[in-house]
Design an enzyme around this catalytic site. Structure first.
Site, PDB file in Angstrom:
ATOM      1  N   GLY A  57       0.512  -1.336  -0.174  1.00 42.72           N
ATOM      2  CA  GLY A  57       0.068   0.213   0.351  1.00 42.72           C
ATOM      3  C   GLY A  57       0.587   1.042  -0.172  1.00 42.72           C
ATOM      4  N   SER A  58       1.589   1.206  -0.468  1.00 43.57           N
ATOM      5  CA  SER A  58       2.917   2.562  -0.472  1.00 43.57           C
ATOM      6  C   SER A  58       2.251   3.237  -1.096  1.00 43.57           C
ATOM      7  CB  SER A  58       4.201   2.745  -1.569  1.00 43.57           C
ATOM      8  OG  SER A  58       4.099   2.128  -2.176  1.00 43.57           O
ATOM      9  N   ASN A  59       1.715   3.049  -2.301  1.00 40.80           N
ATOM     10  CA  ASN A  59       1.221   4.552  -3.366  1.00 40.80           C
ATOM     11  C   ASN A  59      -0.121   5.047  -2.953  1.00 40.80           C
ATOM     12  OD1 ASN A  59       1.693   4.760  -6.483  1.00 40.80           O
ATOM     13  ND2 ASN A  59       2.330   2.181  -5.797  1.00 40.80           N
ATOM     14  N   LYS A  85      -6.920  -8.467  -7.837  1.00 39.80           N
ATOM     15  CA  LYS A  85      -8.557  -8.837  -9.001  1.00 39.80           C
ATOM     16  C   LYS A  85      -8.376  -7.869  -9.915  1.00 39.80           C
ATOM     17  CE  LYS A  85      -7.665 -12.586  -6.130  1.00 39.80           C
ATOM     18  NZ  LYS A  85      -7.335 -13.570  -6.804  1.00 39.80           N
ATOM     19  N   LEU A  86      -9.450  -9.075 -10.352  1.00 39.27           N
ATOM     20  CA  LEU A  86     -10.147  -8.605 -12.215  1.00 39.27           C
ATOM     21  C   LEU A  86     -11.013  -7.059 -11.659  1.00 39.27           C
ATOM     22  CD1 LEU A  86      -9.437  -8.422 -14.638  1.00 39.27           C
ATOM     23  CD2 LEU A  86     -11.849  -9.955 -15.659  1.00 39.27           C
ATOM     24  N   ILE A  87     -11.530  -6.464 -11.852  1.00 42.91           N
ATOM     25  CA  ILE A  87     -12.300  -5.486 -11.512  1.00 42.91           C
ATOM     26  C   ILE A  87     -13.387  -5.651 -12.606  1.00 42.91           C
ATOM     27  CG2 ILE A  87     -13.619  -3.081 -11.376  1.00 42.91           C
ATOM     28  CD1 ILE A  87     -11.476  -3.904  -9.464  1.00 42.91           C
ATOM     29  N   ASN A 142      -6.482   2.875 -12.748  1.00 40.49           N
ATOM     30  CA  ASN A 142      -4.677   1.702 -12.105  1.00 40.49           C
ATOM     31  C   ASN A 142      -3.438   1.852 -12.379  1.00 40.49           C
ATOM     32  OD1 ASN A 142      -3.663  -1.129 -11.743  1.00 40.49           O
ATOM     33  ND2 ASN A 142      -3.689  -1.175 -13.209  1.00 40.49           N
ATOM     34  N   HIS A 164       0.658   0.755 -13.680  1.00 37.85           N
ATOM     35  CA  HIS A 164       0.786  -0.451 -13.848  1.00 37.85           C
ATOM     36  C   HIS A 164       2.341   0.006 -13.686  1.00 37.85           C
ATOM     37  CE1 HIS A 164       1.576  -4.214 -14.926  1.00 37.85           C
ATOM     38  NE2 HIS A 164       2.145  -4.010 -16.362  1.00 37.85           N
ATOM     39  N   ASP A 205      -5.626  -3.726 -17.919  1.00 35.41           N
ATOM     40  CA  ASP A 205      -4.565  -2.698 -18.409  1.00 35.41           C
ATOM     41  C   ASP A 205      -4.604  -2.578 -19.966  1.00 35.41           C
ATOM     42  OD1 ASP A 205      -2.203  -5.202 -17.205  1.00 35.41           O
ATOM     43  OD2 ASP A 205      -3.229  -3.225 -16.043  1.00 35.41           O
TER      44      ASP A 205
HETATM   45  N1  LIG Z   1     -11.102  -4.884 -14.823  1.00 39.89           N
HETATM   46  C1  LIG Z   1      -9.344  -4.807 -14.904  1.00 39.89           C
HETATM   47  N2  LIG Z   1      -9.331  -5.053 -13.074  1.00 39.89           N
HETATM   48  C2  LIG Z   1      -8.018  -4.681 -13.147  1.00 39.89           C
HETATM   49  C3  LIG Z   1      -7.032  -3.998 -13.693  1.00 39.89           C
HETATM   50  C4  LIG Z   1      -7.418  -3.761 -15.060  1.00 39.89           C
HETATM   51  O1  LIG Z   1      -6.766  -2.978 -15.668  1.00 39.89           O
HETATM   52  N3  LIG Z   1      -9.099  -3.936 -15.548  1.00 39.89           N
HETATM   53  N4  LIG Z   1      -5.940  -4.013 -13.677  1.00 39.89           N
HETATM   54  C5  LIG Z   1      -5.128  -4.436 -12.165  1.00 39.89           C
HETATM   55  C6  LIG Z   1      -3.985  -4.350 -11.642  1.00 39.89           C
HETATM   56  N5  LIG Z   1      -2.706  -5.260 -12.964  1.00 39.89           N
HETATM   57  C7  LIG Z   1      -2.528  -4.832 -13.567  1.00 39.89           C
HETATM   58  O2  LIG Z   1      -2.091  -3.681 -13.706  1.00 39.89           O
HETATM   59  C8  LIG Z   1      -3.344  -6.528 -12.597  1.00 39.89           C
HETATM   60  C9  LIG Z   1      -3.242  -7.418 -11.518  1.00 39.89           C
HETATM   61  C10 LIG Z   1      -3.282  -8.975 -12.087  1.00 39.89           C
HETATM   62  C11 LIG Z   1      -3.086  -9.636 -12.576  1.00 39.89           C
HETATM   63  C12 LIG Z   1      -2.696 -11.089 -12.243  1.00 39.89           C
HETATM   64  O3  LIG Z   1      -2.325 -11.823 -13.574  1.00 39.89           O
HETATM   65  N6  LIG Z   1      -3.340 -11.753 -11.438  1.00 39.89           N
HETATM   66  C13 LIG Z   1      -3.537 -13.134 -11.683  1.00 39.89           C
HETATM   67  C14 LIG Z   1      -3.902 -12.860  -9.930  1.00 39.89           C
HETATM   68  C15 LIG Z   1      -3.303 -12.946  -8.895  1.00 39.89           C
HETATM   69  C16 LIG Z   1      -3.310 -12.928  -7.504  1.00 39.89           C
HETATM   70  O4  LIG Z   1      -4.231 -13.254  -7.231  1.00 39.89           O
HETATM   71  O5  LIG Z   1      -1.877 -13.073  -6.857  1.00 39.89           O
HETATM   72  C17 LIG Z   1      -4.752 -13.759 -12.343  1.00 39.89           C
HETATM   73  O6  LIG Z   1      -5.449 -12.749 -13.497  1.00 39.89           O
HETATM   74  O7  LIG Z   1      -4.935 -14.600 -12.542  1.00 39.89           O
HETATM   75  C18 LIG Z   1      -2.784  -8.569 -13.769  1.00 39.89           C
HETATM   76  C19 LIG Z   1      -3.047  -7.277 -13.866  1.00 39.89           C
HETATM   77  C20 LIG Z   1      -6.416  -4.987 -11.398  1.00 39.89           C
HETATM   78  N7  LIG Z   1      -7.600  -5.117 -11.395  1.00 39.89           N
HETATM   79  N1  LIG Z   2       0.039  -5.289 -12.291  1.00 36.34           N
HETATM   80  C1  LIG Z   2      -0.643  -4.616 -10.899  1.00 36.34           C
HETATM   81  C2  LIG Z   2       0.747  -3.775 -10.110  1.00 36.34           C
HETATM   82  O1  LIG Z   2       1.624  -4.956 -10.386  1.00 36.34           O
HETATM   83  N2  LIG Z   2       0.842  -3.177  -9.486  1.00 36.34           N
HETATM   84  C3  LIG Z   2       1.886  -2.662  -8.576  1.00 36.34           C
HETATM   85  O2  LIG Z   2       2.007  -3.240  -7.513  1.00 36.34           O
HETATM   86  C4  LIG Z   2       2.533  -2.297  -6.831  1.00 36.34           C
HETATM   87  C5  LIG Z   2       1.457  -2.206  -5.655  1.00 36.34           C
HETATM   88  O3  LIG Z   2       2.521  -1.221  -4.580  1.00 36.34           O
HETATM   89  P1  LIG Z   2       2.459  -1.080  -3.136  1.00 36.34           P
HETATM   90  O4  LIG Z   2       0.940  -1.787  -2.442  1.00 36.34           O
HETATM   91  O5  LIG Z   2       3.711  -0.751  -2.410  1.00 36.34           O
HETATM   92  O6  LIG Z   2       2.038   0.691  -4.050  1.00 36.34           O
HETATM   93  C6  LIG Z   2       2.710  -0.567  -7.566  1.00 36.34           C
HETATM   94  O7  LIG Z   2       4.345  -1.366  -7.983  1.00 36.34           O
HETATM   95  C7  LIG Z   2       1.861  -1.190  -8.584  1.00 36.34           C
HETATM   96  O8  LIG Z   2       2.274  -0.719  -9.741  1.00 36.34           O
END
Ligand SMILES: Nc1nc2c(c(=O)[nH]1)N[C@@H](CN(C=O)c1ccc(C(=O)N[C@@H](CCC(=O)O)C(=O)O)cc1)CN2
Ligand SMILES: NCC(=O)N[C@@H]1O[C@H](COP(=O)([O-])[O-])[C@@H](O)[C@H]1O
Length: 307
Positions: A104-106, A183-185, A199, A201, A242
């Site tokens: 949670g640093s962001n 998680k997927l929104i 989001n 990334h 993404d």
């Molecule tokens: N509808 C959307 N939901 C989320 C997005 C998005 O763009 N549209 N961004 C993600 C964040 N993210 C990249 O920025 C991202 C997060 C997780 C994954 C992923 O592959 N997750 C795994 C499960 C990981 C786990 O549960 O530990 C998976 O789905 O198999 C990819 C990209 C947040 N939600």
């Molecule tokens: N694809 C999503 C992803 O990789 N997000 C990344 O998780 C980290 C969370 O750090 P934080 O919990 O310290 O903010 C951040 O680097 C963010 O870009």
């Protein structure tokens, strides 16, 4: 360079803003057009705002239509632009929901910026899929309500998609900021908050994004690819991982002797700055949509400058 045309707002009869038409209801409303000295054509129109402001100084010398973005719902209302020599408009403080899964640093950077006033907003609620993560612990220490989503597999704890939308409405959330949420929104939430979910990334999308690209996996892939640059991307959230419209990016070098950890640390430092800048722009209503559907951030210092 051909003058770029900008449209403000979400609802438009402008035939030239397909992305607004595709994603938002069509209203029969008048529009206006203005080309700035540097040949930037701005288009605006009466909008359906979901937040309002109360200008302190009236009457105003010019009646221009005030741009408004991320409109969700509300009453039709005429806006005026307040020239720089007038008292600045009073903006409603925006309500933010931050979604985390890890340290949670962001989230902490954004929260601290709301406390010091850099971001004209308030973190009203934190949403997480891991109640024991660092971000959730920090939220509880600050007295911020924490919601578990999605439901935990082994217990009945947590909210359904429908209940989450209802809870966010109850908190009057204006913007949802994903910050390390893994998680997927769901589509239901994306549709309930059009152009209001963002989001961050840790790579220069569209490179190194999509399912499977999160956390250190991203930085390992960047280094393995031989890329010489990386950096954070902030984008709109749509139904897929993404693939939403890119709103902001920053670039950092990838050094020859970088490890995933050293690169991650360099990118994270930029993330903290970038997310606060974007959150500030959102809360100050400085997002505009270029005619080709690309969102831009209007500079706070120079309203004629966009990036
Ligand atoms: N509808 C959307 N939901 C989320 C997005 C998005 O763009 N549209 N961004 C993600 C964040 N993210 C990249 O920025 C991202 C997060 C997780 C994954 C992923 O592959 N997750 C795994 C499960 C990981 C786990 O549960 O530990 C998976 O789905 O198999 C990819 C990209 C947040 N939600
Ligand atoms: N694809 C999503 C992803 O990789 N997000 C990344 O998780 C980290 C969370 O750090 P934080 O919990 O310290 O903010 C951040 O680097 C963010 O870009």
């Amino acid at each position: 360079m051909e003058a770029q045309k900008l449209s403000f707002g979400l609802s438009s009869t402008l035939s030239t803003s397909p992305i607004q038409n595709r994603k938002n209801p069509i209203f029969k409303i008048p529009s206006f057009s203005y080309t700035s000295p540097n040949n930037l054509t701005l288009k605006g129109f009466f909008l359906k705002p979901h937040f309002s402001f109360s200008p302190k100084v009236l009457p105003l010398p010019t009646k221009k239509i005030f741009q408004c973005t991320n409109c969700l719902q509300g009453i039709e209302k005429e806006f005026v632009t307040i020239p720089n020599n007038c008292v600045s408009k009073e903006l409603k403080k925006k309500k933010l929901a931050v979604f985390v899964s890890g340290g949670g640093s962001n989230f902490r950077s954004i929260y601290e910026a709301t406390i010091e006033g850099t971001v004209h907003g308030e973190v009203a609620v934190l949403v997480t899929n891991k109640l024991d993560c660092g971000g959730a612990k920090y939220a509880r220490e600050q007295g911020i309500p924490v919601i578990l989503f999605p439901k935990a597999k082994d217990t009945s704890e947590g909210l359904s998609e429908e209940d989450l939308v209802g809870a966010l409405r109850t908190y009057n959330i204006d913007f949802i900021l994903l910050a390390g949420y893994l998680k997927l929104i769901p589509t239901e939430l994306v549709q309930a908050f059009p152009r209001s979910i963002f989001n961050i990334h840790p790579s220069l999308l569209p490179a190194f994004g999509g399912k499977g690209y999160y956390g250190m996996k991203v930085h390992k892939a960047v280094i393995a690819s031989g890329a010489r640059y990386s950096g954070p991307t902030i984008h709109y959230v749509d139904e897929h991982y993404d693939t939403g419209r890119i709103l902001a990016q920053r670039v950092v070098p990838v050094l020859a002797n970088d490890t995933a950890d050293t690169l991650a640390a360099r990118v994270l430092q930029e993330e903290h700055k970038l997310y606060v800048e974007v959150a500030a722009a959102l809360c100050e209503e400085r997002i505009v949509w270029r005619q080709d559907g690309v969102p831009l951030i209007q500079s706070k210092e120079d309203p004629n400058h966009y990036k």
